[in-house]
Design an enzyme around this catalytic site. Structure first.
Site: not given
Length: 401
Positions: A149, A219, A341, A374-375
């Site tokens: 990232s 968040r 992602d 993305h994680d």
């Protein structure tokens, strides 16, 4: 099995020139190292962290439960980045809130907390600071720079700022710059923070408050972009926390809210930020993530780091031509992307691959079909781990025992 990690701090009295034209002096960098530096100092791997991570990359802290490093599944004895063979270094970036000098620290001239007066920092500034730390450690050339990232952007920047100081760049789930959509998500998150009444123009420390509401929303926005639609539907779907819906605001159960058919319509007061208005499981999950984040992350740090993400664009000074921008790179590359992602899509990694191939650089590329969004770069996908292990095995063959 995790090992015991020991955080360290290094002080730098001399000023670090920043891309903005400002400078930062009398600063500290928090870092950790794992493994043993070999005799010719050729087995060092620098790991660059993403937005809300830190120098605590691997291992656990003595006597602390739930203190595993954020990439502990990747780095350690016998793991893909094997600390029996590599000397791994994790550095907390300047402006962060996990030990390195940042907005929560005191200005060396005034003695006052920096707050909003902390200078703007960029990916390039972080790389310069990391290079200074390596100088102090006596490491002139890295076996590899690894990052996911935002950390991948730092790895890419290393190849341009210090091409002679590294042999491999491993760029995971990253991009050569942010799309307009990504910048937009960052801006909405920042507006949530700066419009919180407790923000006080970034000097909330003086008022003894924290803009927790803004941090929670920031968040929550970010977390949505890290997950794929498939994962959200699989984990949460449209599941409600309560089996039935209440008839009116006056009969709200502890874990549900909203009108039943035929019941009185709610007004906006029914949807204030409280535990009573959480109806869906996904809402509960996002609230939990937001609450947890607001307890440990600094609001000014969030603004600084998301701006650094926005600013990163090595092609900008080359008329937007990424091929020309990457001509300076001499390292060998591994790039990894994940099919679901959508924040740092495979297309963005392929842009880097193409630019490197145009320059006849050595490039390996893996596009992992993974459902996690993305994680995925933090998770234990067997194919992903296999790619990383194989690549670092090849790097290990280049270094002396």
């Amino acid at each position: 099995m995790s090992f015991i990690a020991t955080p360290q701090t290094m002080h730098f009295p001399d000023a670090l020139p920043l891309q903005s034209g400002a400078s930062l002096r009398d600063y500290h960098l928090a870092y950790e190292t794992y493994g043993t530096l070999n005799a010719d100092r050729s087995n060092a791997v620098l790991v660059c962290h993403a937005l809300n991570a830190s120098h605590h990359v691997a291992g656990v802290y003595a006597g602390q439960d739930k203190s595993e490093g954020w990439w502990d599944n990747m780095i350690g004895p016998g793991k893909p980045v094997d600390t029996d063979r590599f000397f791994v270094i994790g550095v907390n970036n300047l402006g962060s809130c996990f030990g390195s000098t940042g907005p929560m620290h005191n200005h060396p001239d005034t003695g006052e907390v920096y707050g909003a007066d902390f200078p703007v920092v960029t990916v390039e500034d972080w790389v310069d600071a990391q290079a200074r730390l390596l100088d102090r450690l006596g490491i002139q050339q890295l076996a590899a720079v690894l990052g996911g990232s935002l950390g991948g952007m730092q790895a890419l920047s290393w190849t341009l700022q210090y091409p002679e100081r590294m042999r491999h760049a491993v760029v995971v789930a990253s991009a050569p710059n942010l799309t307009a959509e990504n910048i937009a998500f960052n801006e909405v998150a920042r507006r949530a923070i700066v419009t919180d009444p407790d923000f006080h123009g970034g000097h909330f420390y003086r008022h003894g408050v924290i803009p927790k509401r803004g941090l929670r929303i920031a968040r929550m926005i970010g977390h949505i972009t890290y997950l794929s639609d498939d994962v959200m539907n699989e984990k949460f779907g449209r599941s409600l926390r309560a089996p039935t819906l209440p008839a009116s605001r006056g009969s709200l159960p502890p874990e549900g809210a909203g009108p039943a058919r035929g019941g009185p319509a709610p007004d906006l007061r029914d949807y204030l930020y409280s535990t009573q208005d959480i109806e869906f499981q996904i809402e509960s999950y996002l609230r939990y993530q937001g609450d947890k984040f607001s307890d440990y992350f600094d609001a000014n740090t969030y603004l600084l780091i998301t701006r650094a993400l926005d600013y990163f664009d090595p092609a900008r000074t080359h008329g937007g031509n990424l091929t020309r921008a990457l001509a300076r790179a001499t390292a060998k590359f591994l790039l990894v992307s994940f099919t679901t992602d959508w924040r740092f899509s495979p297309q963005r990694s392929r842009e880097i691959v193409k630019a490197l191939l145009d320059n006849r650089r050595s490039v390996s590329y893996a596009e992992i079909d993974a459902p996690h969004g993305h994680d995925a770069f933090l998770l234990d996908d067997a194919r992903y781990m296999g790619v990383m292990r194989s690549y670092f095995d090849s790097i290990a063959k280049e270094v002396q025992p």
